[in-house]
Design a protein around this motif. Sequence first.
Motif, short mmCIF file in Angstrom:
data_model
loop_
_atom_site.label_atom_id
_atom_site.label_comp_id
_atom_site.label_asym_id
_atom_site.label_seq_id
_atom_site.Cartn_x
_atom_site.Cartn_y
_atom_site.Cartn_z
N VAL A 156 -4.39 11.25 0.13
CA VAL A 156 -3.86 10.42 -0.96
C VAL A 156 -4.62 9.12 -1.19
O VAL A 156 -4.19 8.28 -1.97
CB VAL A 156 -2.36 10.07 -0.74
CG1 VAL A 156 -1.50 11.29 -0.88
CG2 VAL A 156 -2.14 9.39 0.61
N GLY A 157 -5.75 8.93 -0.52
CA GLY A 157 -6.49 7.68 -0.70
C GLY A 157 -5.95 6.59 0.20
O GLY A 157 -5.12 6.86 1.08
N PRO A 158 -6.40 5.35 -0.02
CA PRO A 158 -6.11 4.25 0.91
C PRO A 158 -4.62 4.08 1.22
O PRO A 158 -3.78 4.21 0.33
CB PRO A 158 -6.64 3.02 0.19
CG PRO A 158 -7.63 3.54 -0.80
CD PRO A 158 -7.21 4.93 -1.15
N VAL A 159 -4.34 3.81 2.48
CA VAL A 159 -2.97 3.69 2.96
C VAL A 159 -2.79 2.30 3.57
O VAL A 159 -3.58 1.89 4.41
CB VAL A 159 -2.70 4.77 4.04
CG1 VAL A 159 -1.38 4.53 4.73
CG2 VAL A 159 -2.74 6.16 3.42
N ARG A 187 1.57 12.81 -4.99
CA ARG A 187 1.12 12.43 -3.64
C ARG A 187 2.00 13.09 -2.59
O ARG A 187 1.53 13.62 -1.59
CB ARG A 187 1.19 10.91 -3.47
CG ARG A 187 0.36 10.11 -4.44
CD ARG A 187 0.68 8.63 -4.32
NE ARG A 187 2.09 8.35 -4.55
CZ ARG A 187 2.68 7.17 -4.34
NH1 ARG A 187 1.98 6.16 -3.88
NH2 ARG A 187 3.97 7.00 -4.57
N GLU A 227 -5.82 8.13 8.95
CA GLU A 227 -7.05 8.62 8.31
C GLU A 227 -6.81 9.98 7.66
O GLU A 227 -7.32 10.27 6.58
CB GLU A 227 -8.19 8.76 9.33
CG GLU A 227 -8.64 7.46 9.98
CD GLU A 227 -7.63 6.90 10.98
OE1 GLU A 227 -6.89 7.71 11.61
OE2 GLU A 227 -7.55 5.66 11.12
N ALA A 267 -4.90 9.37 4.54
CA ALA A 267 -5.78 8.78 3.52
C ALA A 267 -6.71 9.83 2.91
O ALA A 267 -7.06 9.75 1.74
CB ALA A 267 -6.58 7.63 4.13
N ALA A 268 -7.08 10.82 3.71
CA ALA A 268 -7.96 11.86 3.18
C ALA A 268 -7.27 12.65 2.08
O ALA A 268 -7.93 13.24 1.23
CB ALA A 268 -8.39 12.80 4.32
N GLY A 327 1.33 2.09 -4.23
CA GLY A 327 0.55 2.39 -3.03
C GLY A 327 1.35 3.11 -1.98
O GLY A 327 2.57 3.11 -2.00
#
Length: 321
Positions: free
Chosen positions: A202-205, A75, A196, A199-200, A184
Motif C-alpha cells: 500500500v505504499g508508505p506507512v 488498500r 516493509e 508498505a510493499a 494515510g
Amino acid sequence: MTALLHDAAEAAALLRAGELVAFATETVYGLGADARNDRAVAAIFEAKGRPHFNPLICHFPDAEAAWAEVRADGRARALAAAFWPGPLTLVLPRRADSRVALLAGAGLDTLALRVPAHPQALALLRAAGTPVAAPSANRSGRVSPTSSAHVLEELSGRVAAVLEGGECAVGVESSVLDLSSPGGAALLRPGGVPAEAIAAVVGPVGRPVPPGAGPAPTHRSPGLLLSHYAPTLPLRLEADAAAPDEALLAFGPAPPGAGALFQLSAARDLREAAARLFAGLRALDAAGQRQGLRGIAAMPIPAEGLGEAIRDRLARAAAPR
Ligand code: AMP
Ligand code: MG
C-alpha cells in the motif's frame, strides 16, 4: 467450571449462547465472545479484570464476512488478499448498520478486524457465524498465553471453555494498521507482518514512535484515540440527580426531573451497565443536543469489578478537552 474442549462446533455453540470461550490463534490464545452480544463482550472485560475498556479485535473466518461490518477500500482489500489469514489487524470505519457491540469497539467509529491463520480458529469462526471479539486470554497485566494450560492457569472458572488448539507461535502479536482515514496508513502496533511488507502493498506507512523516543505522533496513536470517544456535551460525575436542563445517565433507581434519561442498569448490575455504557453516552449526547441541554449528569458507579472500567471511561469523558 471451565471445560477443555476439542470440538470447534461445541465451542461455537457456547459462543452463540453468549458464553466466553478461549481459543488458539497463530499469535496467542484469545478470549472470545460473540461480538454482537454486548453482555458477552462486557463479560470479557470482567473475566480479564481490566480496569479500562480498550477496543477489541474482531475475528472473522474470511474477508467477505469482515467487510460486512466496515467500509473497506482498495488498500484494505489488497492487504487482506496479501496477508489474510494471518497476523495483520486492519482498523477501518465501521458501517452504520454494523451489529458489532459498541463496547467491542470501545465506542469508536472504527473497528479492528482480523482473519487468523489457525485452522481450528477458522473452524470455530465459521461455525459461530458471528464476529468474535477477542483480546489475549490472560488476566489484565499478565503475559499472553500460548497454550491451553496457560489459559487455564489464568482464567479457570472465569470462562465457559477453552478450545484445545495446541501451542501457538510464541511472542508474535498481530500488526495493527490504521486505514480509517483516506489519507494515510499508520501502523499502531508492530507485529507479525513487518511494516516493509505492508508498505510493499500500500505504499508508505506511518510508524509508531518507539517508547522513549519523544512525544507520540498526533491523532493516530490508540492512546490518543481513547481520549476521543467522549460525548460532546460536558459530563458531570457522581451526580445524585440531574437538573431539567441536564441529561441523566442513571445507575439504579433514577430520581425524577432530568431533561433526558438513559438507564444503565435499574438493577445495579455492572455487566449490564458496561454493556450499555457507550450506547447510553451516545443516546444522551444526541438527545441533549436535540433538546439544547447543557450537559450530562452521571450517577455514581461503585469502584468494584467492571465498575472500575466504567468509572475510568466516565472520568476520561468528563476530563477537560
Ligand atoms: P489485543 O486485543 O491485545 O490484541 O490488542 C488490540 C490492539 O488493537 C490494541 O493495541 C488496540 O488499541 C488496537 N485496536 C483495536 N481496535 C482499535 C480501533 N478501533 N482503533 C485503534 N486501535 C484499535
Ligand atoms: Mg493482551
